[in-house]
Design a protein around this motif. Structure first.
Motif, PDB file in Angstrom:
ATOM      1  N   GLY A 135      -6.155  -1.192  -0.223  1.00 37.48           N
ATOM      2  CA  GLY A 135      -6.753  -2.617  -0.388  1.00 37.48           C
ATOM      3  C   GLY A 135      -8.208  -2.695   0.250  1.00 37.48           C
ATOM      4  O   GLY A 135      -8.807  -3.851   0.337  1.00 37.48           O
ATOM      5  N   GLY A 136      -8.846  -1.630   0.841  1.00 38.18           N
ATOM      6  CA  GLY A 136      -9.955  -1.663   1.499  1.00 38.18           C
ATOM      7  C   GLY A 136     -11.153  -2.512   0.670  1.00 38.18           C
ATOM      8  O   GLY A 136     -11.955  -3.283   1.385  1.00 38.18           O
ATOM      9  N   ILE A 137     -11.238  -2.375  -0.672  1.00 37.64           N
ATOM     10  CA  ILE A 137     -12.274  -2.913  -1.119  1.00 37.64           C
ATOM     11  C   ILE A 137     -12.052  -4.477  -1.160  1.00 37.64           C
ATOM     12  O   ILE A 137     -13.214  -5.126  -1.450  1.00 37.64           O
ATOM     13  CB  ILE A 137     -12.201  -2.169  -2.698  1.00 37.64           C
ATOM     14  N   PHE A 138     -11.153  -4.847  -1.138  1.00 35.86           N
ATOM     15  CA  PHE A 138     -10.771  -6.423  -1.156  1.00 35.86           C
ATOM     16  C   PHE A 138     -10.527  -6.929   0.532  1.00 35.86           C
ATOM     17  O   PHE A 138     -10.203  -7.998   0.674  1.00 35.86           O
ATOM     18  CB  PHE A 138      -9.856  -6.829  -1.923  1.00 35.86           C
ATOM     19  N   GLY A 139     -10.753  -6.150   1.433  1.00 36.87           N
ATOM     20  CA  GLY A 139     -10.680  -6.452   2.840  1.00 36.87           C
ATOM     21  C   GLY A 139      -9.067  -6.705   3.268  1.00 36.87           C
ATOM     22  O   GLY A 139      -8.696  -7.491   4.101  1.00 36.87           O
ATOM     23  N   CYS A 140      -8.181  -5.817   2.440  1.00 38.44           N
ATOM     24  CA  CYS A 140      -6.787  -5.845   3.071  1.00 38.44           C
ATOM     25  C   CYS A 140      -6.117  -4.463   3.233  1.00 38.44           C
ATOM     26  O   CYS A 140      -6.934  -3.337   2.825  1.00 38.44           O
ATOM     27  CB  CYS A 140      -6.079  -6.749   1.795  1.00 38.44           C
ATOM     28  N   ASP A 141      -4.992  -4.495   3.644  1.00 43.05           N
ATOM     29  CA  ASP A 141      -4.557  -3.204   3.671  1.00 43.05           C
ATOM     30  C   ASP A 141      -3.895  -2.376   2.213  1.00 43.05           C
ATOM     31  O   ASP A 141      -4.108  -1.304   2.116  1.00 43.05           O
ATOM     32  CB  ASP A 141      -3.298  -3.144   4.638  1.00 43.05           C
ATOM     33  N   PHE A 142      -3.290  -3.401   1.404  1.00 42.39           N
ATOM     34  CA  PHE A 142      -2.778  -2.613   0.331  1.00 42.39           C
ATOM     35  C   PHE A 142      -3.063  -3.702  -1.024  1.00 42.39           C
ATOM     36  O   PHE A 142      -3.243  -4.732  -0.488  1.00 42.39           O
ATOM     37  CB  PHE A 142      -1.319  -2.632   0.339  1.00 42.39           C
ATOM     38  N   LEU A 143      -3.175  -3.123  -2.136  1.00 45.79           N
ATOM     39  CA  LEU A 143      -2.967  -3.810  -3.245  1.00 45.79           C
ATOM     40  C   LEU A 143      -1.937  -3.520  -4.137  1.00 45.79           C
ATOM     41  O   LEU A 143      -1.304  -2.306  -3.939  1.00 45.79           O
ATOM     42  CB  LEU A 143      -4.334  -3.515  -4.132  1.00 45.79           C
ATOM     43  N   LEU A 144      -1.204  -4.551  -4.484  1.00 44.58           N
ATOM     44  CA  LEU A 144       0.296  -4.363  -5.264  1.00 44.58           C
ATOM     45  C   LEU A 144      -0.038  -4.565  -6.815  1.00 44.58           C
ATOM     46  O   LEU A 144      -0.881  -5.364  -7.159  1.00 44.58           O
ATOM     47  CB  LEU A 144       1.154  -5.421  -4.601  1.00 44.58           C
ATOM     48  N   TYR A 145       0.728  -3.459  -7.328  1.00 46.62           N
ATOM     49  CA  TYR A 145       0.701  -3.535  -8.837  1.00 46.62           C
ATOM     50  C   TYR A 145       2.156  -3.563  -9.453  1.00 46.62           C
ATOM     51  O   TYR A 145       2.771  -3.199  -8.770  1.00 46.62           O
ATOM     52  CB  TYR A 145      -0.079  -2.181  -9.361  1.00 46.62           C
ATOM     53  N   ASP A 146       2.216  -4.220 -10.733  1.00 39.64           N
ATOM     54  CA  ASP A 146       3.479  -4.281 -11.280  1.00 39.64           C
ATOM     55  C   ASP A 146       3.621  -3.330 -12.337  1.00 39.64           C
ATOM     56  O   ASP A 146       4.669  -3.454 -13.043  1.00 39.64           O
ATOM     57  CB  ASP A 146       3.798  -5.722 -11.999  1.00 39.64           C
ATOM     58  N   GLY A 147       2.887  -2.235 -12.173  1.00 36.78           N
ATOM     59  CA  GLY A 147       2.998  -1.171 -13.381  1.00 36.78           C
ATOM     60  C   GLY A 147       1.920   0.044 -12.989  1.00 36.78           C
ATOM     61  O   GLY A 147       1.313  -0.232 -11.789  1.00 36.78           O
ATOM     62  N   LYS A 148       1.844   1.117 -13.541  1.00 44.54           N
ATOM     63  CA  LYS A 148       0.674   2.127 -13.327  1.00 44.54           C
ATOM     64  C   LYS A 148      -0.565   1.387 -13.094  1.00 44.54           C
ATOM     65  O   LYS A 148      -1.056   0.566 -13.894  1.00 44.54           O
ATOM     66  CB  LYS A 148       0.829   3.017 -14.331  1.00 44.54           C
ATOM     67  N   ARG A 149      -1.334   2.016 -12.158  1.00 48.14           N
ATOM     68  CA  ARG A 149      -2.665   1.418 -11.744  1.00 48.14           C
ATOM     69  C   ARG A 149      -3.608   2.048 -13.129  1.00 48.14           C
ATOM     70  O   ARG A 149      -4.592   1.104 -13.098  1.00 48.14           O
ATOM     71  CB  ARG A 149      -3.007   1.968 -10.727  1.00 48.14           C
ATOM     72  N   SER A 150      -3.208   2.755 -13.766  1.00 49.47           N
ATOM     73  CA  SER A 150      -3.995   2.995 -14.933  1.00 49.47           C
ATOM     74  C   SER A 150      -3.981   2.250 -16.016  1.00 49.47           C
ATOM     75  O   SER A 150      -4.751   1.936 -17.114  1.00 49.47           O
ATOM     76  CB  SER A 150      -3.888   4.510 -15.544  1.00 49.47           C
ATOM     77  N   ASP A 151      -2.668   1.074 -16.124  1.00 52.95           N
ATOM     78  CA  ASP A 151      -2.530   0.352 -17.198  1.00 52.95           C
ATOM     79  C   ASP A 151      -2.715  -0.977 -16.707  1.00 52.95           C
ATOM     80  O   ASP A 151      -2.978  -1.981 -17.343  1.00 52.95           O
ATOM     81  CB  ASP A 151      -1.219   0.460 -17.604  1.00 52.95           C
ATOM     82  N   ARG A 152      -2.647  -1.293 -15.222  1.00 55.80           N
ATOM     83  CA  ARG A 152      -2.520  -2.612 -14.889  1.00 55.80           C
ATOM     84  C   ARG A 152      -3.468  -3.017 -13.813  1.00 55.80           C
ATOM     85  O   ARG A 152      -3.963  -1.978 -12.981  1.00 55.80           O
ATOM     86  CB  ARG A 152      -1.199  -3.073 -14.378  1.00 55.80           C
ATOM     87  N   HIS A 153      -3.687  -4.193 -13.500  1.00 55.90           N
ATOM     88  CA  HIS A 153      -4.948  -4.657 -12.460  1.00 55.90           C
ATOM     89  C   HIS A 153      -3.767  -5.149 -11.275  1.00 55.90           C
ATOM     90  O   HIS A 153      -2.617  -5.397 -11.657  1.00 55.90           O
ATOM     91  CB  HIS A 153      -5.600  -5.821 -12.707  1.00 55.90           C
ATOM     92  N   SER A 154      -4.136  -4.976 -10.169  1.00 55.20           N
ATOM     93  CA  SER A 154      -3.439  -5.768  -9.058  1.00 55.20           C
ATOM     94  C   SER A 154      -3.311  -7.195  -9.117  1.00 55.20           C
ATOM     95  O   SER A 154      -3.957  -7.590  -9.581  1.00 55.20           O
ATOM     96  CB  SER A 154      -3.923  -5.087  -7.681  1.00 55.20           C
ATOM     97  N   PHE A 155      -2.025  -7.503  -8.783  1.00 53.55           N
ATOM     98  CA  PHE A 155      -1.901  -8.984  -8.736  1.00 53.55           C
ATOM     99  C   PHE A 155      -1.821  -9.667  -7.394  1.00 53.55           C
ATOM    100  O   PHE A 155      -1.705 -10.793  -7.048  1.00 53.55           O
ATOM    101  CB  PHE A 155      -0.387  -9.131  -9.211  1.00 53.55           C
TER     102      PHE A 155
END
Length: 250
Positions: A135-155
């Motif tokens: 999640g470094g690009i948003f100033g956090c440790d992780f980004l969470l996705y409800d599906g494959k990153r190629s198909d979904r944006h992080s929520f």
């Protein structure tokens, strides 16, 4: 950092790691309350300034919005860690290298931060189908996705906090300004702002209690700006928060 192979989790030395991780609702609620109390001095100081009233407030609460129920209802939580992780890895065995980039790798635990981060990551990985990336690009440790990153944006963006042993509280309490900046960044990106920590169970040395708080942003409806706009809802609905996550295909 980001892993190219889900089996990378198995390379981590678990010598000092607890055998079990569980989400603790009671401790999470207590932490949320302390976070709220910690913001009061800043809110009172802001109210004394000769400026327009605050239009929003942050409400720390137990993470429920878009939270996989499996994280709270771990019926298989007594399953040996290696078996549970092996089954999750097997589910993703057909993934391409590109899709595997949505899974994270925690570096060798050598500090309190590493230990806490590893425990949080392991619980998310073991008890849900969430995909996780840096999640470094948003100033956090992780980004969470409800599906494959190629198909979904992080929520959601997730920050990990640790508690210094000299701290009077058993919970980490970041400054109100730190939390406000994080929430504003996540809100602009249309993501939930989540923070997490881990409390080790003194009675059960092999158990780590994972706490995840949702820093919900609420409108103060009595403020003139919201009255003019006719706003009647304090916060974005869960449906609105989850909309627009699918990526457009060329």
């Amino acid at each position: 950092c980001v892993a190219l192979d889900t089996k990378a989790l198995g390379c981590t030395n678990r010598k000092d790691q607890p055998d079990k991780t569980i989400f603790d609702r009671q401790l999470t609620s207590e932490w949320a309350h302390e976070l709220q109390q910690g913001m009061i001095p800043a809110e009172e100081l802001r109210a004394k300034e000769d400026m327009r009233p605050m239009a929003y407030k942050i409400v720390p609460e137990l993470w429920n919005r878009l939270c996989p129920k499996s994280l709270w209802e771990c019926e298989d939580r007594d399953m040996p860690t290696t078996q549970a992780e092996a089954e999750h890895t097997a589910d993703n065995s057909t993934m391409t290298v590109e899709n595997q980039l949505s899974l994270g790798l925690i570096r060798h635990p050598s500090s309190l931060y590493d230990e806490v981060t590893y425990a949080v990551f392991r619980h998310l990985h073991q008890y849900s189908n969430l995909h996780i990336s840096s999640g470094g690009i948003f100033g956090c440790d992780f980004l969470l996705y409800d599906g494959k990153r190629s198909d979904r944006h992080s929520f959601a963006g997730l920050r990990i906090y640790t508690c210094d042993k000299n701290n009077e509280s058993k919970f980490p309490v970041p400054s109100a300004y730190d939390l406000t900046g994080f929430v504003r960044t996540m809100n602009t990106a249309r993501k939930l702002a989540l923070i997490a920590t881990v409390i080790k169970d003194e009675a059960e040395g092999d158990t780590a209690r994972v706490l995840i708080v949702d820093l919900a942003l609420e409108k103060i409806l009595s403020v003139q700006t919201h009255k003019k706009k006719g706003n009647t809802e304090k916060r974005r609905s869960e449906k609105e928060t989850s909309s627009g996550l699918a990526k457009m295909k060329n």
